[in-house]
Design an enzyme around this catalytic site. Structure first.
Site, PDB file in Angstrom:
ATOM      1  N   ARG A  43     -97.638 -95.018 -67.331  1.00  8.38           N
ATOM      2  CA  ARG A  43     -97.643 -96.210 -68.207  1.00  8.38           C
ATOM      3  C   ARG A  43     -96.326 -96.847 -67.855  1.00  8.38           C
ATOM      4  NH1 ARG A  43     -93.081 -94.482 -70.797  1.00  8.38           N
ATOM      5  NH2 ARG A  43     -93.205 -92.355 -71.689  1.00  8.38           N
ATOM      6  N   LYS A  47     -97.866 -82.772 -68.233  1.00  3.53           N
ATOM      7  CA  LYS A  47     -97.173 -82.067 -67.813  1.00  3.53           C
ATOM      8  C   LYS A  47     -97.536 -81.106 -66.724  1.00  3.53           C
ATOM      9  CE  LYS A  47     -92.756 -82.851 -70.738  1.00  3.53           C
ATOM     10  NZ  LYS A  47     -93.363 -83.695 -71.481  1.00  3.53           N
ATOM     11  N   GLU A  74     -90.569 -73.700 -69.223  1.00  3.42           N
ATOM     12  CA  GLU A  74     -90.095 -74.143 -68.108  1.00  3.42           C
ATOM     13  C   GLU A  74     -88.598 -73.627 -67.762  1.00  3.42           C
ATOM     14  OE1 GLU A  74     -89.343 -78.668 -66.865  1.00  3.42           O
ATOM     15  OE2 GLU A  74     -91.333 -78.201 -66.025  1.00  3.42           O
ATOM     16  N   HIS A 113     -82.442 -84.975 -75.435  1.00  3.76           N
ATOM     17  CA  HIS A 113     -83.431 -85.642 -74.669  1.00  3.76           C
ATOM     18  C   HIS A 113     -84.032 -86.901 -74.610  1.00  3.76           C
ATOM     19  CE1 HIS A 113     -82.925 -81.553 -73.593  1.00  3.76           C
ATOM     20  NE2 HIS A 113     -83.207 -80.923 -74.769  1.00  3.76           N
TER      21      HIS A 113
END
Lengths: 505, 170, 505, 170
Positions: free
Chosen positions: C292, C116, C200, C235
């Site tokens: 991927r 990330k 974040e 999530h």
């Protein structure tokens, strides 16, 4: 839109129609004969009623019983599927009398186009080219034989009420005429309750290519393009695809226009299929009209993205065709194989019986329209069609490779199926080049079978091990693991589980 | 556990000794004296998965009318007769075949719709004997040999089961 | 093209990749842990090798064992699937060392885009908008908490190596920070072997919309359009669809261009997904890159008609992308639901165990990518994903109605599944209007459950009858019919079969 | 055959008498004295198809850990306890519940990764007691009531089976 639809059929097509109803939020009523109580269409339906003994003529062909069920259960529409009463004008008439909407053409349109002879007359009027021959039924065999001689053999005998190759016989020469006539008539009587047949000139090595048409009750009639159905055994389609490898855009337009012309001339409404024979020079001849949904309709659905059964229902409900032909853009290539309960290694004899195990393929590009399940006993009383396996791909090659892959995954234990036949067809060079015609498969089957591919080394040992494992697990009436809520893992997993000699790769 | 298994395929039949043994704690397979790197498991009632030297095989099994084991491995088919230690001796060597005379068996359940010959008729090999209808198809049962219809047990209109004797040809 | 591919994964994705190889005529090698010996991917593969105990870190995460299998079996390529080692640069490196082609991006591209933090830095350089926050991992919790305070809550903690919501925690306020940090780190350690997390800013009620990109090794890089993945629980995506109901052609182009810009900046080759958050004003922020194949790739396949796994293989073999983006014309609407072995009525607790019975839907517009079968025992050691059910239709409405139909046919006995959750989602008015965001499902589940639909009259009696019938058939260890070659029809069919009181409708 | 069946659903539980009888040759069902127009057949090992007055129902059945019958009919679920004539008398009335004290059971097989309380701690209803990991998800097991952790049987790192007692809260 309709509230509740009676599905006057069985097997995979009953399931297919039932699913379309579900997706439209319409309730479903199934009917079943005594041997179909446990059939998939009965299990999936919201309501189900028995309509008598196994024999079709006592159950699925009994209009009176169907109307009783429709009234009793409060259906406002009826879908006939294909086969059985689907092309019998008496059914739409009976529906009209009971205030039930018949999902299909009017009785008049059926009569004007349905029978081979009437269809031919109509075709001539609509200036659609036809195959030479009589278009009227012939009562006396002698008379018919006279005519056959005058036309030159080979000729073909066809049942007036026919379809699916039943009551149909090719007659190579005069000596074969009598027995062919007998077989055709008796098969026709059994299948349609009508023994009458007629005579037609037999075209050698033609292709069977058909056009799917749709007409609404507001005057719009469109063609959804062709299906190539030349792979037939004993005049029974076994593989269908779209598009055809030989049809040019120009020919597609010509055939589509001819089909639409014919439909308009017959005042046709709802889904129909106009069958043509196409010769080596790409001349096309009208063969017959099927005034119903075809077994092979999924092939058209996969390339157009349309749901033909939903369209049938919408049109029967008076809706307009929601598109113009121009807006239909076929995509890729679709192919269907018909999985039958029959033994390709033994004259394709039917093989009813209990399905002990079944592994069905899934995954990208694969559609399965099925009417069976593991544990179900396939009755001996009806058509041996079990399921239809349909593949879609960007090219004919990808479609075939997907079909091959799916067929390799497909296994059914307890009854014989014709899966092996498709392995052979799908690996044949002529087929892969698209060099096929309506006699191609029968000729292929007449040729000596190519030697079976060498089994992979170890296959025999694997079979021996499997036999020992299965024997020790099942010989003494042991209950296999996955089959009962109460028992633990299978004996082999318990104390006999074989393990890798060396655990590391 | 040790089994004597006669395996038949299109290529013919052969007897093998299959031993499911334990060698210092590890389960193993010995076929005709050869120790194999094998791993087998019954994945569903009629299916056994076998991994043999890394090759993965899936075998579907069922019991045939004759009591033999039918095995399907992809396109390949076998039939097997298994004798385990319990049944080792005093086993039945299988139904005796009537030499010369051929039994004509119904290949599937159905209805005899037409007899094409009568008892006593002389028939050619491949000549039709009778017609059995099943699943709406008429299937002509042909004579496997030239000879004489010794007995005709089936009657028109009669329902027959798979494997039922319809006639004798000698 | 490759001769033999090692599939370094398990479950439905291993089966998916295996099928693509089959269709390309490439041999397949599967690997399995001790508890996966009977898994579907092992049964379907041509070769299969054990790689150790159940725990992932001892089997599916063991690069050395994978390389051993690759060498021993003579593989010339390896497909990682998703999860496990799919985004671990050590795998492509090991492959390179063993002369095996890795089907996916280079180790360098993974490092440049995969994590990330690195992805964020790259995005900034490529002028792709990003969410405010740190992009470096933070070692000390105190330090991270300081930062969190300075940024204002709510914030979100994310695992550096993360994916699929694992090792991710939203922190509403300062008091919740400590435990959230602990959970995120330990979950990250368990799932990825890397406990590091970063901080974040948390955007309220955003949409999760991702762009599927493809790049070949000849400099062509294209976008295959978006997937709407806002339906998430903890999530974790559970429903995905394409196209998104809010994306305009202009926005689609903008996001596609941004994604391609990013891929080019990272020197990316093969399939990848660029995830964005989209706020109420349709501003989009870069979230992360998945280097991927995605779980939800079938949604894109159904609307584009492309086979993404085959494309991955072709690109890894050095082929050019066989198309320009302009030539890809998406058709209709596709939606996927993820069927998990978990109990929606009990905190979605995982529900491993034996699948006693299973009826899977088929038919038009339905695709099933599955990794399970009846009789298989779902192990407790891995992700609870059982199968993916994908529907296609001409419109979002038709797609949803097909998905509903299929879910009604889908039943699984012996373990709990989340099928009921989808019944609820697919009938929710907000969902049907497309008014969704990444918190929508959690909010829905927090609301009191709407009263269950009244069972149809007779359901209770039917259940009582079924209980009696089943009890009498199974109580005394009787072997049910469909489960053994040797026994006849079930006891009920034998002597206890209940029959209709009146046989006529 | 006559069965006493206790059927439980979200709405509660109720006892019924179900009789599978024959009335002049016809099989029939009588529930609590009412004669029903019903047709039932076991279509697969764990599935029974019931047609009741024309309505077609499909019921999936399985045995729960507790020995009860679990029934699924589409979205609707029931559990049933069946007593057939053989077991009619002297039957076990079901395991006694320990009044007041609540047993905390593992909802699924998995591994205890963290204990959040110790024996003797006072806990609120809904408070986390321990964390069980299964299928890579961490699942917090919460207290069903406010009270005291009487015993804590689970240990960190321990593997537990579904239904295994983890703790007692009183």
């Amino acid at each position: 839109m309709f509230k509740k639809i009676l599905i006057a059929n069985r097997g995979e097509i009953a399931v297919r129609v039932l699913r379309a109803c579900r997706e439209l939020g319409i309730q479903t009523v199934a009917v079943y004969s005594e041997v179909d109580r446990a059939s998939l269409h009965v299990r999936l339906a919201a309501e189900a009623y028995p309509i008598g003994p196994a024999a079709s003529r006592d159950s699925y062909l009994r209009i009176d019983k169907l109307m009783d069920v429709a009234k009793k259960s409060g259906c406002d529409a009826l879908h006939p599927g294909y086969g059985f009463l689907a092309e019998n004008p008496a059914l739409p008439r009976a529906c009209a009398d009971s205030g039930v909407t018949f999902i299909g053409p009017s009785a008049e349109a059926m009569e004007a186009m349905g029978s081979k002879t009437a269809g031919k007359q109509l075709a001539r009027r609509a200036e659609v080219p036809t195959v030479p021959g009589t278009s009227e039924p012939i009562e006396k065999p002698e008379e018919a034989q006279e005519l056959a001689r005058s036309m030159d053999y080979p000729i073909v005998l066809k049942a007036i009420a026919g379809g699916g190759g039943k009551g149909m016989r090719v007659v190579p020469n005069d000596t074969a005429f009598a027995s062919a006539w007998r077989d055709a008539a008796s098969e026709a009587l059994n299948a349609f309750g009508d023994p009458r047949v007629f005579v037609e000139k037999y075209l050698p090595a033609p292709r069977h290519i058909e056009i799917q048409i749709f007409a609404d009750s507001h005057g719009r009639c469109v063609s959804l393009g062709e299906r190539e159905c030349s792979i037939q055994r004993r005049h029974q389609k076994v593989v269908e695809e779209a598009p055809s490898t030989v049809i040019t855009p120009d020919l597609r337009r010509k055939m589509g226009e001819a089909a639409v012309r014919l439909a308009r001339a017959g005042g046709y409404v709802n889904a129909g299929t106009v069958e043509f024979l196409v010769d080596a020079d790409l001349n096309f001849y009208f063969l017959e009209v099927n005034t119903r949904l075809q077994v092979e309709h999924p092939v058209t659905e996969q390339v157009t993205g349309l749901d033909l059964v939903k369209l049938q229902i919408a049109i029967a409900a008076g809706h307009r065709l929601p598109f113009a032909w121009e807006s239909i853009t076929p995509r890729g290539h679709a192919m269907e194989v018909r999985l039958y309960a029959e033994d390709p290694d033994n004259n394709f004899f039917p093989s009813p019986g209990k399905i002990l195990a079944r592994h069905a393929p899934t995954g990208p590009g694969i559609r399965l329209d099925e009417g069976v399940y593991e544990g179900w006993t396939v009755p001996m009383d009806y058509d041996p069609l079990l399921s239809k396996l349909i593949a879609w791909g960007n090219s004919r090659e990808e479609t075939i490779s997907r079909l091959r892959r799916a067929l390799n995954e497909y296994s059914i234990t307890g009854i014989r199926t014709n899966v092996g036949l498709f392995r052979r067809i799908l690996s044949d060079q002529e087929f892969l080049r698209g060099e096929i015609h309506t006699n191609w498969l029968d000729e292929l089957l007449a040729r000596p079978r190519p030697p079976a591919p060498e089994p992979h080394p170890g296959t025999e040992e694997a079979a021996l091990i499997a036999a020992a494992v299965w024997h020790s697990a099942n010989a003494n009436g042991h209950v296999p693991a996955s089959t009962d809520a109460n028992v633990g893992p299978s004996r082999w997993k318990m104390d006999g589980r074989l393990r890798q000699m060396d655990h590391m790769p | 556990m040790k089994f004597e298994i006669e395996l038949s395929s299109a290529e013919g039949k052969k007897k093998h000794i299959v031993e499911l043994a334990q060698i210092n704690g590890m389960h193993s397979v010995i076929i005709d004296g050869r120790l194999l790197d094998a791993d087998a498991i019954q994945v569903s009632p009629n299916t056994v998965s076998v991994i043999l030297g890394g090759q993965s095989f899936e075998i579907n099994l069922s019991r045939s009318a004759g009591g033999k084991l039918k095995l399907q491995c992809g396109p390949h088919e076998y039939s097997a007769e298994v004798m385990d230690p319990r049944a080792w001796r005093g086993r039945n060597l299988g139904a005796l075949e009537v030499a010369g005379r051929q039994e004509i068996l119904a290949p599937m359940p159905g209805k005899v719709v037409r007899l094409l010959v009568a008892a006593g008729d002389a028939v050619e090999s491949g000549q039709g004997l009778l017609v059995v209808e099943a699943m709406k198809m008429q299937n002509e049962i042909r004579s496997p040999k030239s000879g004489k219809v010794e007995r005709l047990l089936a009657k028109e209109g009669q329902n027959v089961n798979a494997g039922e004797v319809l006639a004798w040809v000698d």
